[in-house]
Design a protein around this motif. Structure first.
Motif, PDB file in Angstrom:
ATOM      1  N   THR A 194     -60.896   4.748 -71.159  1.00  0.00           N
ATOM      2  CA  THR A 194     -62.267   5.310 -72.070  1.00  0.00           C
ATOM      3  C   THR A 194     -61.858   6.615 -72.702  1.00  0.00           C
ATOM      4  N   THR A 195     -61.136   7.318 -74.018  1.00  0.00           N
ATOM      5  CA  THR A 195     -60.659   7.526 -74.891  1.00  0.00           C
ATOM      6  C   THR A 195     -61.720   8.984 -76.152  1.00  0.00           C
ATOM      7  N   LEU A 196     -62.463   8.329 -76.344  1.00  0.00           N
ATOM      8  CA  LEU A 196     -63.701   9.215 -77.492  1.00  0.00           C
ATOM      9  C   LEU A 196     -64.442  10.250 -76.483  1.00  0.00           C
ATOM     10  N   THR A 197     -64.755   9.757 -75.379  1.00  0.00           N
ATOM     11  CA  THR A 197     -65.282  11.232 -74.536  1.00  0.00           C
ATOM     12  C   THR A 197     -63.682  12.351 -74.393  1.00  0.00           C
ATOM     13  N   ALA A 198     -62.790  11.949 -74.498  1.00  0.00           N
ATOM     14  CA  ALA A 198     -61.968  12.905 -73.124  1.00  0.00           C
ATOM     15  C   ALA A 198     -61.731  14.384 -74.665  1.00  0.00           C
ATOM     16  N   ASP A 199     -61.574  15.389 -73.868  1.00  0.00           N
ATOM     17  CA  ASP A 199     -60.758  16.392 -75.196  1.00  0.00           C
ATOM     18  C   ASP A 199     -61.972  16.819 -76.176  1.00  0.00           C
ATOM     19  N   VAL A 200     -63.053  16.123 -75.743  1.00  0.00           N
ATOM     20  CA  VAL A 200     -63.660  16.929 -76.636  1.00  0.00           C
ATOM     21  C   VAL A 200     -63.894  18.095 -77.589  1.00  0.00           C
ATOM     22  N   ASP A 201     -63.259  19.107 -76.693  1.00  0.00           N
ATOM     23  CA  ASP A 201     -62.945  20.595 -76.840  1.00  0.00           C
ATOM     24  C   ASP A 201     -61.411  20.808 -77.924  1.00  0.00           C
ATOM     25  N   ALA A 202     -60.653  19.839 -77.526  1.00  0.00           N
ATOM     26  CA  ALA A 202     -59.523  20.207 -77.990  1.00  0.00           C
ATOM     27  C   ALA A 202     -59.959  19.270 -79.704  1.00  0.00           C
ATOM     28  N   ALA A 203     -60.910  18.613 -80.142  1.00  0.00           N
ATOM     29  CA  ALA A 203     -61.214  17.817 -80.696  1.00  0.00           C
ATOM     30  C   ALA A 203     -61.819  19.319 -81.718  1.00  0.00           C
ATOM     31  N   ARG A 204     -62.427  19.266 -81.270  1.00  0.00           N
ATOM     32  CA  ARG A 204     -63.094  20.386 -81.686  1.00  0.00           C
ATOM     33  C   ARG A 204     -62.051  22.038 -82.920  1.00  0.00           C
ATOM     34  N   HIS A 205     -61.246  22.035 -81.609  1.00  0.00           N
ATOM     35  CA  HIS A 205     -60.904  23.351 -81.967  1.00  0.00           C
ATOM     36  C   HIS A 205     -59.905  22.574 -82.936  1.00  0.00           C
ATOM     37  N   VAL A 206     -59.460  21.110 -83.534  1.00  0.00           N
ATOM     38  CA  VAL A 206     -58.602  20.541 -84.456  1.00  0.00           C
ATOM     39  C   VAL A 206     -59.441  20.725 -85.703  1.00  0.00           C
ATOM     40  N   LEU A 207     -60.517  20.827 -85.447  1.00  0.00           N
ATOM     41  CA  LEU A 207     -61.344  20.785 -86.870  1.00  0.00           C
ATOM     42  C   LEU A 207     -61.463  22.336 -86.959  1.00  0.00           C
ATOM     43  N   ALA A 208     -62.104  23.068 -85.745  1.00  0.00           N
ATOM     44  CA  ALA A 208     -61.533  24.484 -86.132  1.00  0.00           C
ATOM     45  C   ALA A 208     -60.810  25.252 -86.930  1.00  0.00           C
ATOM     46  N   GLU A 209     -59.444  24.742 -87.218  1.00  0.00           N
ATOM     47  CA  GLU A 209     -58.358  24.960 -87.252  1.00  0.00           C
ATOM     48  C   GLU A 209     -57.667  24.775 -88.332  1.00  0.00           C
ATOM     49  N   ALA A 210     -58.215  23.141 -89.003  1.00  0.00           N
ATOM     50  CA  ALA A 210     -57.996  22.722 -89.836  1.00  0.00           C
ATOM     51  C   ALA A 210     -58.372  23.189 -91.198  1.00  0.00           C
TER      52      ALA A 210
END
Length: 374
Positions: free
Chosen positions: A317-333
């Motif tokens: 189950t990967t969709l709900t893992a590392d959501v904060d990291a995903a937000r960081h990627v979008l903020a960096e983009a």
């Protein structure tokens, strides 16, 4: 049990992004249903162009249709061929549809890309195709354009299943998710049942990375001062974007608005991950499956990607893992000026243009297959 069956058990339904007459007649779809737990099929103009525009698999059917319908328009000749394939796929998936009580077992057929910006024409064509196929496990594909949103509401309200296609951005997804809910609410107002109406929201993945990565590579080649930060988000923006959409979905189905519909039997509009074939050989060929696994989702895969996952995919189950990291990627983009909103807007236009071009080629190929007396 294959890894694809394990994927379904983890909550991500396995659909095939492919339709072809010879494949259907040879029992290829039936085999995937039986051996891999496959529960759905998607089609689009590009897929039909490859299937019908090349070779002779459809020639006999077309000749028989032309004999009975002399002078038929090219679009009618195409629809006859497409509807036969969609009906065959629907029949193969009918036992899945019944076993899962209308929660899966669907095959999708797309409205013409020529009317992507015409709400009324989209509504009319959805109804026409629904009546022509006449199978309860059909989904009509409607693009998630501005004109598509009201068409989605109206189509759902009439009891037709809808696959919303060409979604790239969170804003567009929210718009069509709310349109889906509005369609169900209208049915409730009419006193109609909503428990067997299904919908998916097809969120395209790999095309985002393809476009963003080109920007990154160009800037790296020019010696950009933000080189390390750019490298850190390469190949991660599409997945982060998808995780953001799923987080919104989780909040929405917990909302009072959705719970009122759920109490009347409404099925959630599942997020469907589309464009999951990997374009960059530097990435694992199962990247857009391994990283997007979670409850109430669908992954529609081209055959090559399906084969790869069956062989060496990873189920977790990967969709709900590392959501904060995903937000960081979008903020960096955003900080790096990669302009994800601009990219997603362009990709919708490119997607419609691509399907329109494929439809042009498809109709051109069918037009050339004239009946012998012509």
């Amino acid at each position: 049990m294959s890894k694809l069956s394990d994927l379904s058990a983890a909550g991500t339904a396995v659909w095939l992004d492919f339709v072809d007459r010879k494949f259907l007649e040879a029992g290829g779809l039936k085999k995937l249903v039986e051996e891999d737990g496959l529960t759905g099929v998607t089609s689009n103009p590009s897929i039909f162009e490859k299937a019908m525009g090349h070779g002779d698999a459809y020639d006999d059917t077309l000749a028989a249709f032309d004999k009975e319908n002399p002078g038929a328009a090219t679009i009618d000749r195409y629809e006859h061929l497409a509807i036969e394939d969609i009906k065959a796929a629907a029949e193969t998936l009918a036992p899945v549809y019944e076993r899962l009580d209308a929660k899966d077992g669907y095959v999708s057929l797309e409205v013409s890309p020529y009317i992507a910006d015409d709400t009324d024409a989209t509504i009319a064509e959805a109804q026409k195709l629904w009546a022509a196929v006449d199978r309860p496990n059909l989904m009509i594909k409607i693009p998630g354009t501005l004109a598509g949103a009201p068409a989605i509401s109206a189509t759902i309200a009439t009891g037709i299943n809808v696959n919303v296609t060409l979604l790239f951005s969170l804003d567009a997804y929210i718009r069509v998710a709310e349109a889906h809910a509005a369609g169900l609410e209208e049915r409730v107002r009419q006193g109609q049942p909503i428990d067997r109406i299904a919908s998916v929201a097809s969120f395209f993945v790999s095309r985002i990375d393809t476009t963003i990565d080109k920007q990154i590579d160009a800037r790296l080649k020019d010696g950009d001062a933000e080189a390390e930060a750019l490298k850190a988000v390469r190949g991660k923006v599409a997945i982060a974007n998808a995780k953001q959409a799923y987080a919104w979905y989780q909040d929405f189905i917990a909302s009072d608005r959705w719970q009122a519909l759920a109490a009347k039997g409404a099925q959630p509009q599942r997020l469907l991950w589309a464009s999951t074939g990997v374009k960059d050989p530097a990435y694992p060929d199962t990247l857009y499956i391994d990283t997007l696994i979670g409850p109430d989702t669908v992954n529609t895969m081209p055959p090559k990607t399906m084969d790869a996952f069956r062989d060496h995919g990873t189920v977790a189950t990967t969709l709900t893992a590392d959501v904060d990291a995903a937000r960081h990627v979008l903020a960096e983009a955003d900080r790096l000026g990669l302009d994800l909103p601009g990219v997603t807007d362009s990709l919708v236009l490119e997607g419609v243009a691509s399907f329109t071009s494929a439809f042009d080629d498809l109709l051109g190929a069918i037009a050339k297959k004239q009946p012998a007396a012509a």
